[in-house]
Design a protein around this motif. Sequence first.
Motif, PDB file in Angstrom:
ATOM      1  N   TYR A 147     -21.474 -21.409  18.918  1.00  0.00           N
ATOM      2  CA  TYR A 147     -21.895 -20.185  18.234  1.00  0.00           C
ATOM      3  C   TYR A 147     -20.870 -19.780  17.177  1.00  0.00           C
ATOM      4  CZ  TYR A 147     -23.350 -15.259  17.762  1.00  0.00           C
ATOM      5  OH  TYR A 147     -23.765 -14.043  17.283  1.00  0.00           O
ATOM      6  N   ASP A 148     -21.367 -19.437  15.984  1.00  0.00           N
ATOM      7  CA  ASP A 148     -20.521 -18.911  14.920  1.00  0.00           C
ATOM      8  C   ASP A 148     -20.542 -17.391  14.974  1.00  0.00           C
ATOM      9  OD1 ASP A 148     -19.335 -20.994  13.265  1.00  0.00           O
ATOM     10  OD2 ASP A 148     -21.399 -21.562  12.767  1.00  0.00           O
ATOM     11  N   MET A 149     -19.483 -16.796  15.472  1.00  0.00           N
ATOM     12  CA  MET A 149     -19.409 -15.336  15.511  1.00  0.00           C
ATOM     13  C   MET A 149     -19.368 -14.788  14.089  1.00  0.00           C
ATOM     14  SD  MET A 149     -16.751 -14.552  18.630  1.00  0.00           S
ATOM     15  CE  MET A 149     -15.384 -15.378  17.828  1.00  0.00           C
ATOM     16  N   PHE A 150     -19.870 -13.556  13.917  1.00  0.00           N
ATOM     17  CA  PHE A 150     -19.875 -12.939  12.595  1.00  0.00           C
ATOM     18  C   PHE A 150     -19.576 -11.441  12.647  1.00  0.00           C
ATOM     19  CE2 PHE A 150     -24.148 -13.031  14.233  1.00  0.00           C
ATOM     20  CZ  PHE A 150     -24.615 -11.742  14.014  1.00  0.00           C
ATOM     21  N   LEU A 151     -19.255 -10.919  13.813  1.00  0.00           N
ATOM     22  CA  LEU A 151     -18.894  -9.513  13.976  1.00  0.00           C
ATOM     23  C   LEU A 151     -17.417  -9.421  14.329  1.00  0.00           C
ATOM     24  CD1 LEU A 151     -21.913  -8.418  16.213  1.00  0.00           C
ATOM     25  CD2 LEU A 151     -21.635  -8.015  13.751  1.00  0.00           C
ATOM     26  N   PHE A 152     -16.697  -8.554  13.617  1.00  0.00           N
ATOM     27  CA  PHE A 152     -15.272  -8.377  13.879  1.00  0.00           C
ATOM     28  C   PHE A 152     -14.954  -6.897  13.978  1.00  0.00           C
ATOM     29  CE2 PHE A 152     -10.976  -7.632  11.916  1.00  0.00           C
ATOM     30  CZ  PHE A 152     -10.245  -7.989  13.038  1.00  0.00           C
ATOM     31  N   ARG A 153     -14.376  -6.497  15.119  1.00  0.00           N
ATOM     32  CA  ARG A 153     -13.910  -5.125  15.292  1.00  0.00           C
ATOM     33  C   ARG A 153     -12.393  -5.162  15.362  1.00  0.00           C
ATOM     34  NH1 ARG A 153     -11.066  -1.503  18.341  1.00  0.00           N
ATOM     35  NH2 ARG A 153     -12.061  -1.893  20.309  1.00  0.00           N
TER      36      ARG A 153
ATOM     37  N   ILE B 159     -16.664  -4.282  11.756  1.00  0.00           N
ATOM     38  CA  ILE B 159     -17.379  -3.236  12.490  1.00  0.00           C
ATOM     39  C   ILE B 159     -16.389  -2.146  12.873  1.00  0.00           C
ATOM     40  CG2 ILE B 159     -18.737  -2.754  14.566  1.00  0.00           C
ATOM     41  CD1 ILE B 159     -20.072  -4.656  12.515  1.00  0.00           C
ATOM     42  N   GLN B 160     -16.838  -0.907  12.807  1.00  0.00           N
ATOM     43  CA  GLN B 160     -16.020   0.228  13.222  1.00  0.00           C
ATOM     44  C   GLN B 160     -16.905   1.178  14.026  1.00  0.00           C
ATOM     45  OE1 GLN B 160     -13.372   1.395  14.212  1.00  0.00           O
ATOM     46  NE2 GLN B 160     -12.153   1.862  12.421  1.00  0.00           N
ATOM     47  N   TRP B 161     -16.328   1.868  14.966  1.00  0.00           N
ATOM     48  CA  TRP B 161     -17.072   2.845  15.749  1.00  0.00           C
ATOM     49  C   TRP B 161     -17.008   4.206  15.076  1.00  0.00           C
ATOM     50  CZ3 TRP B 161     -12.151   1.294  17.024  1.00  0.00           C
ATOM     51  CH2 TRP B 161     -11.187   2.295  17.112  1.00  0.00           C
ATOM     52  N   ASP B 162     -17.955   5.070  15.427  1.00  0.00           N
ATOM     53  CA  ASP B 162     -17.876   6.458  14.967  1.00  0.00           C
ATOM     54  C   ASP B 162     -17.960   7.438  16.132  1.00  0.00           C
ATOM     55  OD1 ASP B 162     -20.661   5.753  15.188  1.00  0.00           O
ATOM     56  OD2 ASP B 162     -21.160   7.562  14.082  1.00  0.00           O
ATOM     57  N   VAL B 163     -18.156   6.904  17.342  1.00  0.00           N
ATOM     58  CA  VAL B 163     -18.153   7.737  18.552  1.00  0.00           C
ATOM     59  C   VAL B 163     -17.195   7.078  19.548  1.00  0.00           C
ATOM     60  CG1 VAL B 163     -19.523   8.598  20.491  1.00  0.00           C
ATOM     61  CG2 VAL B 163     -20.517   8.559  18.184  1.00  0.00           C
ATOM     62  N   ASP B 164     -16.115   7.782  19.871  1.00  0.00           N
ATOM     63  CA  ASP B 164     -15.110   7.266  20.810  1.00  0.00           C
ATOM     64  C   ASP B 164     -15.330   7.931  22.166  1.00  0.00           C
ATOM     65  OD1 ASP B 164     -12.884   6.391  22.191  1.00  0.00           O
ATOM     66  OD2 ASP B 164     -11.463   6.923  20.617  1.00  0.00           O
TER      67      ASP B 164
ATOM     68  N   TYR C 121     -23.456  -2.158   1.113  1.00  0.00           N
ATOM     69  CA  TYR C 121     -23.064  -0.995   1.896  1.00  0.00           C
ATOM     70  C   TYR C 121     -21.577  -0.740   1.711  1.00  0.00           C
ATOM     71  CZ  TYR C 121     -20.740  -4.094   5.180  1.00  0.00           C
ATOM     72  OH  TYR C 121     -19.889  -5.005   5.739  1.00  0.00           O
ATOM     73  N   HIS C 122     -21.150   0.431   2.135  1.00  0.00           N
ATOM     74  CA  HIS C 122     -19.731   0.730   2.275  1.00  0.00           C
ATOM     75  C   HIS C 122     -19.578   1.533   3.563  1.00  0.00           C
ATOM     76  CE1 HIS C 122     -21.337   4.296   0.229  1.00  0.00           C
ATOM     77  NE2 HIS C 122     -20.365   4.969   0.813  1.00  0.00           N
ATOM     78  N   MET C 123     -18.331   1.700   4.027  1.00  0.00           N
ATOM     79  CA  MET C 123     -18.081   2.453   5.243  1.00  0.00           C
ATOM     80  C   MET C 123     -17.441   3.779   4.880  1.00  0.00           C
ATOM     81  SD  MET C 123     -16.867  -0.690   7.719  1.00  0.00           S
ATOM     82  CE  MET C 123     -15.896   0.303   8.779  1.00  0.00           C
ATOM     83  N   ASP C 124     -17.916   4.855   5.525  1.00  0.00           N
ATOM     84  CA  ASP C 124     -17.285   6.150   5.278  1.00  0.00           C
ATOM     85  C   ASP C 124     -16.048   6.297   6.158  1.00  0.00           C
ATOM     86  OD1 ASP C 124     -18.114   6.950   7.844  1.00  0.00           O
ATOM     87  OD2 ASP C 124     -19.692   8.263   7.096  1.00  0.00           O
TER      88      ASP C 124
END
Length: 164
Positions: free
Chosen positions: A53-59, A81-86, A153-156
């Motif tokens: 499997y080729d992973m494509f998500l990075f946190r 990837i970033q979270w917005d709810v901790d 897209y962009h991230m806020d």
Amino acid sequence: MKSYPDDVKAILAAGHDLGNHSENHKNMSQLSAAEQEQELMSVHNRVKELTGYDMFLFRPPYGDYDNSVVLTAKKCGYYPIQWDVDSLDWKDYGADSIVDKVVNHKHLGNGSIILCHNGAKYTAEALDALITGLQDKGYQIVPVSELIIRDNYHMDTEGRQIPN
């Protein structure tokens, strides 16, 4: 992954996303682009060898990213990837605290990514109530791979993707 290769295979076989969190859990923004790439690709290559499997998500560890980290991740074929709810589950306040923190979080909304830790003391105990609480509010739980915007897209500053 080194200690539990069969679990990695089982997670993938069950239809879940596999994502990269780096080799050594370092603050990625403090590394050179070459070191960032090494942190990503050493894990990537081992998972690819193990599962095909080729992973494509990075946190990034600690949520620590800057433009260099984002560009390096993209160069390596990853969506950062970033979270917005901790959930603050790592503070060990208890299962009820985790559920309350997430279900009533001021940033909770469509497209939210919720941060929980598999090694936190009360997270597993909180999951059923957490999922039910979110569903009762009308939210649907989906894999991150189905949630993310992949182009334009962009991230806020809160970690949420915004279409350009």
